[in-house]
Design an enzyme around this catalytic site. Structure first.
Site, PDB file in Angstrom:
ATOM      1  N   GLU A 271       0.849  -1.193   0.000  1.00 40.98           N
ATOM      2  CA  GLU A 271       0.000   0.000   0.000  1.00 40.98           C
ATOM      3  C   GLU A 271       0.880   1.237   0.000  1.00 40.98           C
ATOM      4  O   GLU A 271       1.680   1.445   0.930  1.00 40.98           O
ATOM      5  CB  GLU A 271      -0.910   0.018   1.230  1.00 40.98           C
ATOM      6  CG  GLU A 271      -1.832   1.228   1.280  1.00 40.98           C
ATOM      7  CD  GLU A 271      -2.638   1.300   2.561  1.00 40.98           C
ATOM      8  OE1 GLU A 271      -3.348   2.315   2.737  1.00 40.98           O
ATOM      9  OE2 GLU A 271      -2.552   0.367   3.385  1.00 40.98           O
ATOM     10  N   LEU A 272       0.767   2.075  -1.002  1.00 42.73           N
ATOM     11  CA  LEU A 272       1.636   3.228  -1.151  1.00 42.73           C
ATOM     12  C   LEU A 272       1.551   4.146   0.066  1.00 42.73           C
ATOM     13  O   LEU A 272       0.467   4.628   0.425  1.00 42.73           O
ATOM     14  CB  LEU A 272       1.255   4.004  -2.421  1.00 42.73           C
ATOM     15  CG  LEU A 272       2.095   5.248  -2.724  1.00 42.73           C
ATOM     16  CD1 LEU A 272       3.557   4.877  -2.941  1.00 42.73           C
ATOM     17  CD2 LEU A 272       1.527   5.987  -3.933  1.00 42.73           C
ATOM     18  N   ASP A 273       2.697   4.384   0.708  1.00 46.81           N
ATOM     19  CA  ASP A 273       2.813   5.261   1.871  1.00 46.81           C
ATOM     20  C   ASP A 273       1.850   4.872   2.986  1.00 46.81           C
ATOM     21  O   ASP A 273       1.458   5.722   3.801  1.00 46.81           O
ATOM     22  CB  ASP A 273       2.581   6.732   1.472  1.00 46.81           C
ATOM     23  CG  ASP A 273       3.669   7.257   0.552  1.00 46.81           C
ATOM     24  OD1 ASP A 273       4.827   6.831   0.696  1.00 46.81           O
ATOM     25  OD2 ASP A 273       3.350   8.085  -0.328  1.00 46.81           O
ATOM     26  N   GLY A 274       1.496   3.585   3.045  1.00 48.55           N
ATOM     27  CA  GLY A 274       0.539   3.140   4.047  1.00 48.55           C
ATOM     28  C   GLY A 274       1.111   2.161   5.051  1.00 48.55           C
ATOM     29  O   GLY A 274       0.355   1.579   5.836  1.00 48.55           O
TER      30      GLY A 274
END
Length: 285
Positions: free
Chosen positions: A228-231
């Site tokens: 998850e991008l930047d998650g």
């Protein structure tokens, strides 16, 4: 303290009375001297216990593998523990990925050169050639791996360079999104840094966007990378107040300063085995 004499135990388990006593008694019985102990229980009763303990190994009466087997049988199984013992002598081999912005990279290299980061930085990999001279001045190999629209080939080359050699990957302002297959190779072993405006002000020039909205806080976030991008789980953050008196360039400079400090603290926490990851959250001791 000499790193070669230090071991660290990290534990996650259902909380109940007697866990600390069982762990410390076990280590005392085998000649370990406990020098640090931190723990957190999520509830007064019936929650989850997170524990980090550091101990000295010179007077152990058994080898490391024998100690671990005994701990599993005597302590871990009865208390249903997920646990890990790591040893300070096993220095983590680290790769740094960077693009054009050098502030986070140079902070890490400077701290590494001063002995403040207990790791072996084996390489710096970049999709630009810009930082080669600066990196090689530290005696560290620099690998230029362009992307040029073929991300699959560039990632394959990076994995070839890192194969069997890397324990930690640090994204020191590496401005490429890593594929899920790359991330899967290093679970909870890739650390990223970015400004703390996300999910607001995404995309190009976030500091100008923040300036135009009149933000009052500038911050930075370091986290583990997941699909998850930047998650991913957050490791470290910091903020400072700003005002209408700060220009866009002022905001960028403040942001750069925060980014390099926050990333360095996150990397140090990982290298010293201070982090326990549970789901999408970290406990940093």
């Amino acid at each position: 303290m000499d790193l070669k004499d230090i071991a660290r135990l990290r534990v996650t388990c259902p909380d109940k009375p007697g866990i600390i006593a069982a762990v410390t008694s076990f280590l005392h019985h085998h000649g370990a001297n406990i020098t640090a102990l931190d723990q957190h229980a999520t509830e007064a009763y019936g929650g989850t216990l997170y524990l980090r303990l550091e101990f000295q190994t010179p007077h152990l009466d058994v080898s490391g593998p024998a100690l671990e087997r005994a701990f599993q049988d005597v302590v871990a199984v009865p208390f249903d523990m997920a646990w890990e013992i790591t040893y300070g002598r096993n220095i983590k081999r680290t790769a740094i990925l960077v693009s054009r912005q050098e502030h986070c990279l140079m902070e890490l290299l400077w701290r590494f050169a001063r002995g403040e980061l207990p790791c072996d930085i084996t390489m710096v990999v970049s999709n630009h050639p810009d930082q080669r001279e600066a990196v090689e001045n530290f005696g560290i190999p620099y690998h230029y791996v362009p992307v040029d629209g073929d991300k699959e080939a560039s990632e394959a080359r990076m994995l070839e360079l890192m194969e069997g050699e890397i324990d930690l990957v640090v994204l020191a302002r590496y401005m490429q999104i890593l594929s899920p297959s790359f991330v899967e190779r290093f679970p909870n072993r890739i650390i990223n840094i970015h400004h703390s405006f996300l999910p607001a002000f995404a995309g190009a020039d976030p500091y100008r966007q923040a300036y135009e909205r009149g933000v009052k806080l500038i911050g930075a976030t370091a986290h583990y990378v997941t699909a998850e991008l930047d998650g991913g789980p957050i490791i470290e953050q910091d903020v400072t107040r700003v005002s209408h008196r700060h220009s866009v360039e002022n905001l960028r400079a403040i942001g750069r300063d925060l980014e390099r400090q926050v990333l360095a603290r996150a990397v140090a926490s990982h290298l010293n085995d201070r982090i326990i990851v549970s789901g999408n959250k970290t406990w940093v001791f």
